[in-house]
Design a protein around this motif. Sequence first.
Motif, mmCIF file in Angstrom:
data_model
loop_
_atom_site.group_PDB
_atom_site.id
_atom_site.type_symbol
_atom_site.label_atom_id
_atom_site.label_comp_id
_atom_site.label_asym_id
_atom_site.label_seq_id
_atom_site.Cartn_x
_atom_site.Cartn_y
_atom_site.Cartn_z
ATOM 1 N N LEU A 163 2.922 6.573 18.100
ATOM 2 C CA LEU A 163 1.809 7.440 18.501
ATOM 3 C C LEU A 163 0.504 7.081 17.796
ATOM 4 O O LEU A 163 -0.298 7.966 17.480
ATOM 5 N N ASN A 164 0.256 5.790 17.578
ATOM 6 C CA ASN A 164 -0.984 5.414 16.906
ATOM 7 C C ASN A 164 -2.014 4.829 17.856
ATOM 8 O O ASN A 164 -3.094 4.447 17.420
ATOM 9 N N ARG B 154 -4.445 5.892 20.988
ATOM 10 C CA ARG B 154 -4.981 7.131 21.518
ATOM 11 C C ARG B 154 -4.397 7.488 22.885
ATOM 12 O O ARG B 154 -4.067 8.656 23.151
ATOM 13 N N GLU C 23 -1.440 6.794 24.179
ATOM 14 C CA GLU C 23 -0.083 7.307 24.057
ATOM 15 C C GLU C 23 -0.067 8.683 23.409
ATOM 16 O O GLU C 23 0.665 9.587 23.852
ATOM 17 N N PHE C 24 -0.879 8.864 22.384
ATOM 18 C CA PHE C 24 -0.964 10.165 21.711
ATOM 19 C C PHE C 24 -1.404 11.242 22.700
ATOM 20 O O PHE C 24 -0.805 12.316 22.785
ATOM 21 N N ASP C 25 -2.453 10.968 23.484
ATOM 22 C CA ASP C 25 -2.971 11.955 24.434
ATOM 23 C C ASP C 25 -1.959 12.258 25.532
ATOM 24 O O ASP C 25 -1.835 13.415 25.973
ATOM 25 N N ALA D 101 0.586 14.596 24.014
ATOM 26 C CA ALA D 101 0.060 15.761 23.288
ATOM 27 C C ALA D 101 0.641 17.091 23.765
ATOM 28 O O ALA D 101 0.963 17.958 22.924
ATOM 29 N N MET E 235 3.853 18.011 22.051
ATOM 30 C CA MET E 235 3.828 18.174 20.603
ATOM 31 C C MET E 235 3.813 19.641 20.185
ATOM 32 O O MET E 235 4.184 19.967 19.060
ATOM 33 N N PRO F 44 1.143 18.911 16.503
ATOM 34 C CA PRO F 44 1.057 17.450 16.395
ATOM 35 C C PRO F 44 1.463 16.992 15.000
ATOM 36 O O PRO F 44 1.319 17.725 14.024
ATOM 37 N N TYR G 51 9.874 10.861 18.742
ATOM 38 C CA TYR G 51 9.772 11.311 17.358
ATOM 39 C C TYR G 51 10.844 10.688 16.474
ATOM 40 O O TYR G 51 10.598 10.373 15.315
ATOM 41 N N VAL H 185 -5.450 5.723 16.789
ATOM 42 C CA VAL H 185 -5.642 7.056 16.208
ATOM 43 C C VAL H 185 -6.026 6.908 14.740
ATOM 44 O O VAL H 185 -6.978 7.531 14.266
#
Length: 207
Positions: free
Chosen positions: A16-17, A19, A21-23, A26, A29, A37, A100, A149
């Motif tokens: 998840l580093n 942006r 993929e993180f978004d 989200a 999370m 998060p 995770y 991120v």
Amino acid sequence: MTTHYLPTGTVYGVLLNFRAEFDALAPQMNEPPYKAPPQAPILYVKTANTFSAHGADIALPAHVEEVEVGATIGLVMGDAGRVAGCALFNDLSIPHASFYRPPVKFKCLDGFLGVGGTLRTDGADPGAMSLEVRIDGQAKQRADFSQLVRDPARLLADVTDFMTLRSGDVLLLGCNAARPLARAGQRIDIVAPGFETLSNTLVKEKA
């Protein structure tokens, strides 16, 4: 300046580093069991049995039809907590749903980490780099490391805040979203300015 390179320490991956993929993840999370998060980098280990040199064939077990191509750049640690250089990596994994807690059996199969044949030691900022994934010569993905991120300096600081990275250890910067899939018989090339192209061919494991 470049020198021939294979890891001599522990290789740590980070999730998840990027942006994008993180978004994309989200909304999940805030669901149980985490309900928020992550506040620290999510790390995993690529064990020594996974290392495959540039140009080597990577065998897929008989039950594996395809793998995710995780193209990334890794920070290679030197003495006194300093970064000695960086290299290209192909962090292969069997597609799986858990982001995770990625199971070892999906990420640490024999040969499942292609390693660039050279260590780049010119001091260039990995956060300003980009790479392209090609499968059988066709462009499948581009990763721009300005879209992290945590940029390389912050990621390194956040990780070393709770653990020690020793000389020879590697900290991967993460993989972009929508990782391409590859099958046995296909060649994967990871191309980036300033690096020797990292190439590996997938083959079926011998019975």
